[in-house]
Design an enzyme around this catalytic site. Structure first.
Site, mmCIF file in Angstrom:
data_model
loop_
_atom_site.group_PDB
_atom_site.id
_atom_site.type_symbol
_atom_site.label_atom_id
_atom_site.label_comp_id
_atom_site.label_asym_id
_atom_site.label_seq_id
_atom_site.Cartn_x
_atom_site.Cartn_y
_atom_site.Cartn_z
ATOM 1 N N LYS A 180 14.693 15.390 12.023
ATOM 2 C CA LYS A 180 15.096 16.301 13.088
ATOM 3 C C LYS A 180 15.773 17.556 12.516
ATOM 4 O O LYS A 180 15.482 18.679 12.936
ATOM 5 C CB LYS A 180 16.026 15.547 14.037
ATOM 6 C CG LYS A 180 16.456 16.274 15.276
ATOM 7 C CD LYS A 180 16.926 15.291 16.348
ATOM 8 C CE LYS A 180 18.149 14.496 15.918
ATOM 9 N NZ LYS A 180 19.410 15.237 16.162
ATOM 10 N N ARG A 190 15.236 23.614 11.842
ATOM 11 C CA ARG A 190 15.323 24.796 10.996
ATOM 12 C C ARG A 190 13.949 25.432 10.768
ATOM 13 O O ARG A 190 13.820 26.662 10.785
ATOM 14 C CB ARG A 190 15.994 24.412 9.677
ATOM 15 C CG ARG A 190 17.485 24.095 9.833
ATOM 16 C CD ARG A 190 18.012 23.219 8.719
ATOM 17 N NE ARG A 190 19.477 23.073 8.767
ATOM 18 C CZ ARG A 190 20.107 22.243 9.582
ATOM 19 N NH1 ARG A 190 19.437 21.461 10.412
ATOM 20 N NH2 ARG A 190 21.436 22.173 9.555
ATOM 21 N N GLY A 218 23.522 19.519 19.884
ATOM 22 C CA GLY A 218 24.496 20.382 19.251
ATOM 23 C C GLY A 218 23.888 21.247 18.168
ATOM 24 O O GLY A 218 24.288 22.403 17.977
ATOM 25 N N ARG A 253 32.242 20.092 22.772
ATOM 26 C CA ARG A 253 32.204 20.089 21.311
ATOM 27 C C ARG A 253 32.579 21.482 20.778
ATOM 28 O O ARG A 253 32.256 22.503 21.385
ATOM 29 C CB ARG A 253 30.827 19.649 20.819
ATOM 30 C CG ARG A 253 30.519 18.202 21.215
ATOM 31 C CD ARG A 253 29.130 17.765 20.837
ATOM 32 N NE ARG A 253 28.971 17.656 19.388
ATOM 33 C CZ ARG A 253 27.838 17.291 18.806
ATOM 34 N NH1 ARG A 253 26.763 17.007 19.541
ATOM 35 N NH2 ARG A 253 27.763 17.205 17.489
ATOM 36 N N SER A 282 29.675 18.523 4.821
ATOM 37 C CA SER A 282 28.250 18.393 5.154
ATOM 38 C C SER A 282 27.439 19.495 4.473
ATOM 39 O O SER A 282 26.524 20.079 5.056
ATOM 40 C CB SER A 282 28.027 18.408 6.676
ATOM 41 O OG SER A 282 28.543 17.253 7.270
ATOM 42 N N ASP A 305 26.989 10.771 9.921
ATOM 43 C CA ASP A 305 26.079 10.141 10.876
ATOM 44 C C ASP A 305 25.688 8.714 10.483
ATOM 45 O O ASP A 305 25.131 7.972 11.297
ATOM 46 C CB ASP A 305 24.815 10.988 11.045
ATOM 47 C CG ASP A 305 25.088 12.285 11.800
ATOM 48 O OD1 ASP A 305 26.116 12.354 12.499
ATOM 49 O OD2 ASP A 305 24.285 13.221 11.678
#
Length: 417
Positions: free
Chosen positions: A19, A24, A88, A116, A184, A299
């Site tokens: 995903k 992107r 998000g 968020r 991240s 995640d």
């Protein structure tokens, strides 16, 4: 709501498309100078949200047998429409892109998404010419984003950096700087790889990213999306919990996806992973407790915390602060799930401890409309004495709509209530 029994799946499965990679690539293709063919064999609600939003900005995207054909934006929509639903990634990546294209953009959001965080991204966009009708979606953005230097704290969301990097080729010379360590980081590396795949020059010095003047997107005639390590890890964890052999095809060993770390974590726990031409094969039950730094791979916490329940001894998951800002507060939600299914767990600050016994009792668990909790609860059934019933199981469509179909086809057992 869905109930899952302890029937153990196994066999060979193709990893669903990544995903993060698809988001992107679709955006890069929509900003290119010619059409691109993006290949992925399955979609999801989040990928569909990105496609819908790119069309809302002026792209034309046609479904094909093996993906989509993207005709880039030549005349930006007026006003633009960003419709992320509950994605998000779609929202955060497209805010700068939309502001670089459209003088006015209407931005929607569903579920927990309006809660968020969007700072410090909004503050940087405001400093570069964009105004917002309010600071949480749904809102209207007005004004074209200008280039220059963007500087933000790196410990909130890497997606803020990826969004600015994706917009940068539309802005002229642009520099994006992380103040402090960038968490991240691998997701930004993935963004940079996609930019380069579509012809954009990116110069990287530590946590400073520079896109020079004159760098532009170019269409790619045939572009394949990688297999998804986040969701592929589900099947590897199933082996680690039960000892049943799984082979997952389509996972790239040299991927820059953050969740490729799942392989190292599972191997350290005692499961053997072997790469062959046929894919990645997992054999053997895990027996060693886990000690996982979540900073670069948050995640993975839901499914790995269930694996910890299946291993005797205390496992530790630390640096999990950003898990509180996901589709649910995943630290609290996973502690609740494990407790409700008969496990032993506690939270100390941003660290989750699981005292595994090798088994759970089963029962009911609340998934808080979070797709990763649905996956975790399903895996929990494999080590439970009684079936596991999950609320909000339909949340799985956010990332893996065919998950339960695959679970059944591979020998697992679940049914809707």
């Amino acid at each position: 709501m869905r109930t899952i029994t302890a029937a153990i799946p196994g066999g060979t499965i193709k990893a669903i498309p990544a995903k993060a990679h698809a988001h992107r690539a679709l955006m890069a293709a929509a900003l290119a100078d010619s059409a691109s063919h993006i290949r992925f064999h399955r979609s999801s609600r989040d990928i569909d949200a990105t496609i819908d939003s790119l069309c809302g900005l002026g792209a034309t995207i046609e479904r094909t047998e093996d993906g989509v054909r993207v005709h880039p934006i030549t005349t930006p929509a007026s006003p633009g429409q960003v419709r992320p639903h509950e994605s998000g990634t779609t929202l955060r990546l497209l805010l700068p892109v939309a502001a670089a294209l459209c003088r006015t953009t209407e931005v929607d959001a569903k579920g927990r998404l309006p809660q968020r965080p969007l700072e410090p991204l909004l503050g940087q966009m405001k400093a570069h010419g964009v105004t917002f009708s309010k600071d949480a979606p749904p809102f209207t953005m007005t004004g074209l984003l200008s280039g220059g230097t963007f500087s933000m704290a790196g410990n909130i969301s890497s997606q803020f950096f990826s969004g600015l990097l994706l917009a940068a080729p539309l802005l002229g010379e642009t520099t994006v700087i992380s103040e402090g360590p960038l968490q991240s980081r691998d997701y930004v590396r993935l963004t940079i790889r996609v930019l380069q795949d579509f012809g954009v020059t990116v110069n990287v010095t530590g946590d400073t990213f520079h896109i020079p003047e004159g760098s532009h997107y170019h269409g790619v005639k045939d572009y394949a999306i990688e297999g998804d390590w986040s969701n592929g890890a589900i099947w590897l964890v199933a082996t680690a919990l039960t000892g049943q052999t799984f082979t997952v095809t389509g996972l790239t060993a040299d991927s820059v996806q953050a969740d490729r770390r799942s392989a190292t974590i599972i191997e350290k726990a005692g499961t053997t992973l072997t790469y062959t031409d046929g894919g990645l094969t997992a054999t053997g039950k895990a027996t060693l407790p886990l000690n996982v730094d979540l900073e670069q791979c948050p995640d993975l916490l839901p499914i790995l915390s269930i694996l910890a329940c299946g291993i005797e001894g205390r496992s530790r998951f630390y640096n999990g602060a950003r898990l509180r800002l996901k589709e649910s507060d995943r630290l609290a939600a996973m502690a609740e799930m494990i407790t409700s299914l008969g496990g032993s767990v506690h939270i100390d600050g941003d660290t989750l401890y699981v005292d595994g016994t090798g088994r759970l009792t089963g029962g009911r668990a609340h998934c808080y409309n979070d797709h990763r909790l649905v996956m975790a609860g399903t895996l929990a059934a494999l080590i439970s004495d009684t079936p596991v019933t999950l609320s909000d199981s339909e949340a799985i469509t956010k990332s893996y709509p065919q998950f339960f179909d695959d679970w059944q086809a591979l020998g697992g057992n679940s049914y809707e209530l």
